[in-house]
Design a protein around this motif. Structure first.
Motif, short mmCIF file in Angstrom:
data_model
loop_
_atom_site.label_atom_id
_atom_site.label_comp_id
_atom_site.label_asym_id
_atom_site.label_seq_id
_atom_site.Cartn_x
_atom_site.Cartn_y
_atom_site.Cartn_z
N VAL A 268 0.86 -1.18 0.00
CA VAL A 268 0.00 0.00 0.00
C VAL A 268 0.90 1.23 0.00
CG1 VAL A 268 -1.72 1.29 1.32
CG2 VAL A 268 -1.86 -1.20 1.19
N ASP A 269 0.66 2.13 -0.93
CA ASP A 269 1.48 3.34 -1.05
C ASP A 269 1.04 4.41 -0.06
OD1 ASP A 269 3.00 2.35 -3.21
OD2 ASP A 269 1.46 2.98 -4.65
N SER A 270 1.98 5.25 0.31
CA SER A 270 1.67 6.43 1.10
C SER A 270 0.95 7.43 0.20
CB SER A 270 2.95 7.07 1.63
OG SER A 270 3.60 6.22 2.54
N VAL A 271 0.15 8.30 0.81
CA VAL A 271 -0.54 9.38 0.10
C VAL A 271 -0.34 10.65 0.93
CG1 VAL A 271 -2.27 7.87 -0.98
CG2 VAL A 271 -2.76 8.94 1.24
N PRO A 272 -0.58 11.82 0.35
CA PRO A 272 -0.46 13.03 1.16
C PRO A 272 -1.31 12.92 2.42
CG PRO A 272 -0.68 13.61 -1.15
CD PRO A 272 -0.92 12.11 -1.05
N GLY A 273 -0.67 13.13 3.56
CA GLY A 273 -1.37 13.07 4.83
C GLY A 273 -1.26 11.75 5.57
N VAL A 274 -0.85 10.69 4.87
CA VAL A 274 -0.72 9.38 5.52
C VAL A 274 0.55 8.69 5.02
CG1 VAL A 274 -1.75 7.11 5.94
CG2 VAL A 274 -3.23 9.11 5.67
N ARG A 275 1.46 8.43 5.95
CA ARG A 275 2.66 7.65 5.63
C ARG A 275 2.36 6.19 5.95
NH1 ARG A 275 6.70 9.16 9.46
NH2 ARG A 275 6.89 7.11 10.39
N VAL A 276 2.60 5.32 5.00
CA VAL A 276 2.38 3.89 5.20
C VAL A 276 3.71 3.23 5.51
CG1 VAL A 276 1.54 1.73 4.20
CG2 VAL A 276 0.37 3.89 3.67
N GLU A 277 3.75 2.52 6.63
CA GLU A 277 4.94 1.78 7.06
C GLU A 277 4.65 0.29 6.92
OE1 GLU A 277 7.99 2.40 8.75
OE2 GLU A 277 7.85 4.55 8.40
N GLU A 278 5.46 -0.40 6.14
CA GLU A 278 5.33 -1.85 6.01
C GLU A 278 6.15 -2.53 7.09
OE1 GLU A 278 6.35 -3.14 2.10
OE2 GLU A 278 4.59 -2.20 1.21
N ALA A 279 5.51 -3.30 7.91
CA ALA A 279 6.23 -4.04 8.94
C ALA A 279 6.91 -5.24 8.29
CB ALA A 279 5.27 -4.51 10.02
N PRO A 280 8.23 -5.39 8.50
CA PRO A 280 8.92 -6.53 7.92
C PRO A 280 8.51 -7.85 8.58
CG PRO A 280 10.42 -5.26 9.28
CD PRO A 280 9.12 -4.50 9.23
N GLY A 281 8.02 -7.76 9.78
CA GLY A 281 7.55 -8.93 10.53
C GLY A 281 6.23 -8.57 11.19
N SER A 282 6.26 -8.50 12.50
CA SER A 282 5.08 -8.17 13.28
C SER A 282 4.74 -6.69 13.20
CB SER A 282 5.33 -8.55 14.75
OG SER A 282 4.43 -7.90 15.60
N GLY A 283 3.48 -6.39 12.87
CA GLY A 283 3.02 -5.01 12.86
C GLY A 283 3.11 -4.40 14.25
N ASP A 284 2.81 -5.20 15.26
CA ASP A 284 2.88 -4.71 16.65
C ASP A 284 4.29 -4.26 16.99
OD1 ASP A 284 0.25 -5.48 16.68
OD2 ASP A 284 0.47 -6.93 18.31
N ASP A 285 5.28 -5.05 16.59
CA ASP A 285 6.67 -4.69 16.87
C ASP A 285 7.04 -3.37 16.18
OD1 ASP A 285 6.94 -7.00 18.37
OD2 ASP A 285 8.09 -8.08 16.85
N ARG A 286 6.59 -3.20 14.95
CA ARG A 286 6.90 -1.96 14.22
C ARG A 286 6.23 -0.76 14.90
NH1 ARG A 286 10.23 1.16 12.73
NH2 ARG A 286 9.77 2.55 11.02
N ILE A 287 5.00 -0.93 15.37
CA ILE A 287 4.30 0.15 16.06
C ILE A 287 5.06 0.56 17.32
CG2 ILE A 287 2.20 0.68 17.38
CD1 ILE A 287 0.71 -1.04 15.21
N VAL A 288 5.50 -0.41 18.10
CA VAL A 288 6.25 -0.12 19.32
C VAL A 288 7.56 0.60 18.96
CG1 VAL A 288 7.45 -1.12 21.30
CG2 VAL A 288 5.18 -1.96 20.65
N GLU A 289 8.22 0.19 17.90
CA GLU A 289 9.44 0.86 17.46
C GLU A 289 9.16 2.33 17.12
OE1 GLU A 289 10.76 -1.40 14.08
OE2 GLU A 289 11.41 -3.09 15.31
N LEU A 290 8.06 2.59 16.43
CA LEU A 290 7.70 3.97 16.07
C LEU A 290 7.41 4.82 17.30
CD1 LEU A 290 5.42 3.19 13.00
CD2 LEU A 290 7.61 4.41 12.94
N VAL A 291 6.69 4.25 18.25
CA VAL A 291 6.39 4.98 19.48
C VAL A 291 7.68 5.30 20.23
CG1 VAL A 291 5.29 4.78 21.76
CG2 VAL A 291 4.04 4.06 19.71
N ALA A 292 8.56 4.32 20.35
CA ALA A 292 9.82 4.52 21.07
C ALA A 292 10.70 5.56 20.36
CB ALA A 292 10.56 3.19 21.21
N ALA A 293 10.76 5.49 19.03
CA ALA A 293 11.62 6.39 18.26
C ALA A 293 11.13 7.83 18.28
CB ALA A 293 11.73 5.90 16.82
N ALA A 294 9.82 8.03 18.45
CA ALA A 294 9.26 9.39 18.43
C ALA A 294 9.68 10.18 19.66
CB ALA A 294 7.75 9.34 18.32
#
Length: 118
Positions: A52-78
């Protein structure tokens, strides 16, 4: 920053999403883009919803594995100084996000349930 658990939000309404996971994620992305509130929105997708491509206003992040793990990474990195809100109904993910100082709201925040006759 609004981070959306794509699989969880899409799966919150039994509208046939399982027949076309990528299409369902694209519809969610488009609904998020219509919010127009000036907030940074990140949609996390995984599995068959990848591509799924990103569009203006929404960045799409593809999780290489678990979506939950990617979400936690994003929260921690912010970082602590930034408000981070995750949209999910997943209790385990909520606990992980809150451990990093993030907040959680339910899927109806971005995807109201249509009820016939209302």
């Amino acid at each position: 920053m609004l981070i959306v658990d794509g699989a969880n939000v899409v799966g919150s309404v039994p509208d046939g999403w399982w027949r076309d996971r990528r299409g369902a994620a694209e519809r969610l992305r488009d609904r998020l883009a219509e919010r127009g509130r000036g907030e940074e929105i990140v949609l996390v997708v995984e599995g068959a919803a990848r591509g799924v491509d990103s569009v203006p206003g929404v960045r799409v992040e593809e999780a290489p594995g678990s979506g939950d793990d990617r979400i936690v990474e994003l929260v921690a990195a912010a970082g602590e100084g930034r408000r981070r809100v995750v949209v999910t109904a997943d209790r385990e993910l909520r606990a992980r996000v809150e451990a990093y100082g993030g907040e959680c709201v339910g899927p109806r925040t971005v995807r109201p349930v249509d009820r016939p006759g209302r």
